[in-house]
Design an enzyme around this catalytic site. Sequence first.
Site, short mmCIF file in Angstrom:
data_model
loop_
_atom_site.label_atom_id
_atom_site.label_comp_id
_atom_site.label_asym_id
_atom_site.label_seq_id
_atom_site.Cartn_x
_atom_site.Cartn_y
_atom_site.Cartn_z
N GLU A 255 -1.91 -1.48 0.23
CA GLU A 255 -1.44 -0.22 0.82
C GLU A 255 -1.56 -0.22 2.33
OE1 GLU A 255 -2.44 3.16 -1.88
OE2 GLU A 255 -4.41 2.24 -1.86
N ASP B 227 1.14 4.85 0.73
CA ASP B 227 0.23 4.61 1.84
C ASP B 227 0.73 3.47 2.73
OD1 ASP B 227 -1.87 6.51 1.81
OD2 ASP B 227 -2.55 5.64 -0.08
N HIS C 108 0.05 13.90 -1.76
CA HIS C 108 -0.44 13.96 -3.15
C HIS C 108 -0.01 15.26 -3.81
CE1 HIS C 108 -2.88 10.50 -1.94
NE2 HIS C 108 -2.61 10.15 -3.16
N CYS D 152 3.50 0.71 -7.43
CA CYS D 152 3.15 1.97 -8.10
C CYS D 152 3.31 3.18 -7.19
CB CYS D 152 1.72 1.90 -8.66
SG CYS D 152 0.47 1.75 -7.39
C1 PEP Z 1 0.32 4.80 -2.98
O1 PEP Z 1 -0.31 4.95 -1.93
O2 PEP Z 1 1.50 4.41 -3.01
C2 PEP Z 1 -0.31 5.09 -4.27
C3 PEP Z 1 0.29 4.79 -5.39
O3 PEP Z 1 -1.51 5.73 -4.27
P1 PEP Z 1 -1.66 7.28 -3.88
O4 PEP Z 1 -0.28 7.86 -3.80
O5 PEP Z 1 -2.47 7.93 -4.92
O6 PEP Z 1 -2.34 7.21 -2.57
MG MG Z 2 -2.44 5.20 -2.04
#
Ligand code: PEP
Ligand code: MG
Length: 577
Positions: free
Chosen positions: A438, A462, A194, A509
């Site tokens: 995920e 994830d 993140h 995403c």
């Molecule tokens: C992901 O896991 O791809 C996602 C978009 O959520 P985050 O990166 O916030 O875990």
């Molecule tokens: Mg995620």
Amino acid sequence: MSFALHGIGVSGGIAIGRAQLVSHATREVAHYTIPQSQVPAEIERFGTAVREVQRELEGLHAALTSGDVPGEFGAFLDVHWMILNDPTLSEAPKRIIADQRCNAEWALALQMNVLVEQFEQIEDSYLRERKADVVQVGERVLKRLMGRPGTLPAPSAEEQTILVAHDLSPADVIQFKHHHFGAFLTDLGGASSHTAIVARSLNVPAVVATHNARHLIRDGEMLIVDGSGHVVIVNPDRAVLAEYRLRQNEFDLARQKLKRLRSKRAETLDGMRIELQANIELPEDIEQALQNGATGVGLFRSEFLFLNRSGLPSEDEQFEAFRKAAAGMQGKPVTIRTFDLGADKQAEQFDGLARVAPNPALGLRAVRFCLAEPRLFLTQLRAILRATHYGNVRILIPMLASLSEIDQTLAMIARAKETLREQNVPFNADVKVGGMIEIPAAVLSIGAFLRKLDFVSIGTNDLIQYTLAVDRSDEAVSHLYDPLHPAVLRLIGLAIGGAAKADVPIAVCGEMAGEPQLTRLFLGLGLREFSMHPSHLLGVKQRVLQTDVSSGAALIDRIRRIDEPDKLNALLEKLNG
Ligand code: PEP
Ligand code: MG
């Protein structure tokens, strides 16, 4: 001496500037010089933070004395009160600010180090252990300061400041949104951590996993950070500097050119209309999303509203953030993910809940955390539902692994709706509820999931982590974090295929969505909705405009069947050729 450091470029572009080491104090604290004229305001900012913590301690004390709580808690707060009001903590940093013309956080961190050292010299073991109290009190003040960052002097275009840190948490990085650094680099971190994702949202080049940059680089040294080339050059000579200035201009020029695509429809050569939406962390990011032609927000990471603060965001505060995003997108969809806290996104308010987990990425994170804290969850759901009245808001549930989590969440949403109805608060009763795919279990259960959800979104960050058992934020295993692992691609293909069969909208995403070299692959797998960091939207749109999906079908078929990564790379090159 000139030398180069290699790492993982997590945000492209080139920055040239001077190093600013971020301290190792109790937590990573920014250090910057302020002009003399700003010294009184900085001292005042420190004083305000101390007074706020005084009030916070008083509030806690009042709450304790009114309840049935053991007396030692009161005594413990008294100790904190005394430490806070001792001039060594509440006054000395003011002198440091004035003498060194530095920011308040830095002054406090320096003073905390001095105090900790003094405590360590004490022979009496009871008193020596009070050092932990000093750190706790100091951190309370630090958090207050960080919640209200000071004004950094604007760097000149020529001499940018480049942050060099051992590690930064996503909460630390998000604070830099208000500051103007040229780039940053860290010793630790993975490509899809993140921290890296937030770094991208700062729109500055960033290189993580440099291993020992923090040790090797000195304050004020000249650096070139090449995010696309995954390299940092320390003390470059003139020729290298000139070469990188040229590359920097070329990069900026290419970015400028892309801007022409902003209002162009994203449509493939064979006429397929593609949704290109934005991932945001804060409502202010809407502006950048619109500037880059986003057709909606595919992921609002609402947990960032919980970071860098001492209290929880109230329902009204959350509602205001969601309303602002919904109104800002002027009817375009705004997909609000319910808070995904835990693992590498720790809110200070929940110390002890998720942080102590032996394996936080597999622990009480995301929807699991929400369901374990129904009051918090309900508050957020009410805030999101209220915002549905002001725009096209959708709800997205993160990290689903089982049907029962969907059922429980839907029941919570129903409850939140009920409470709003009772109070005559307007909301859209038909709000769409989606889920994030995920976890491999979610892909393999996709049929059942799709019967209960209005849409789904694949979180590849994830999905890769959980498929390959590779911690996304651990640079020691970052070489194993492979988005193109055949197993990952197979799962993505399964999810997209399942959603198409059930006629349920599906998006991607995760960070993979923002990589133009994967755009054709996703289009070929049947994906029509992408959500990514706004700065990637135009590059991906360009690729969409250059793609004929039907002509790549045969290659996609071969890619689907491949189980050897080397062959896959060759086919991907062909597809992109
Ligand atoms: C992901 O896991 O791809 C996602 C978009 O959520 P985050 O990166 O916030 O875990
Ligand atoms: Mg995620």
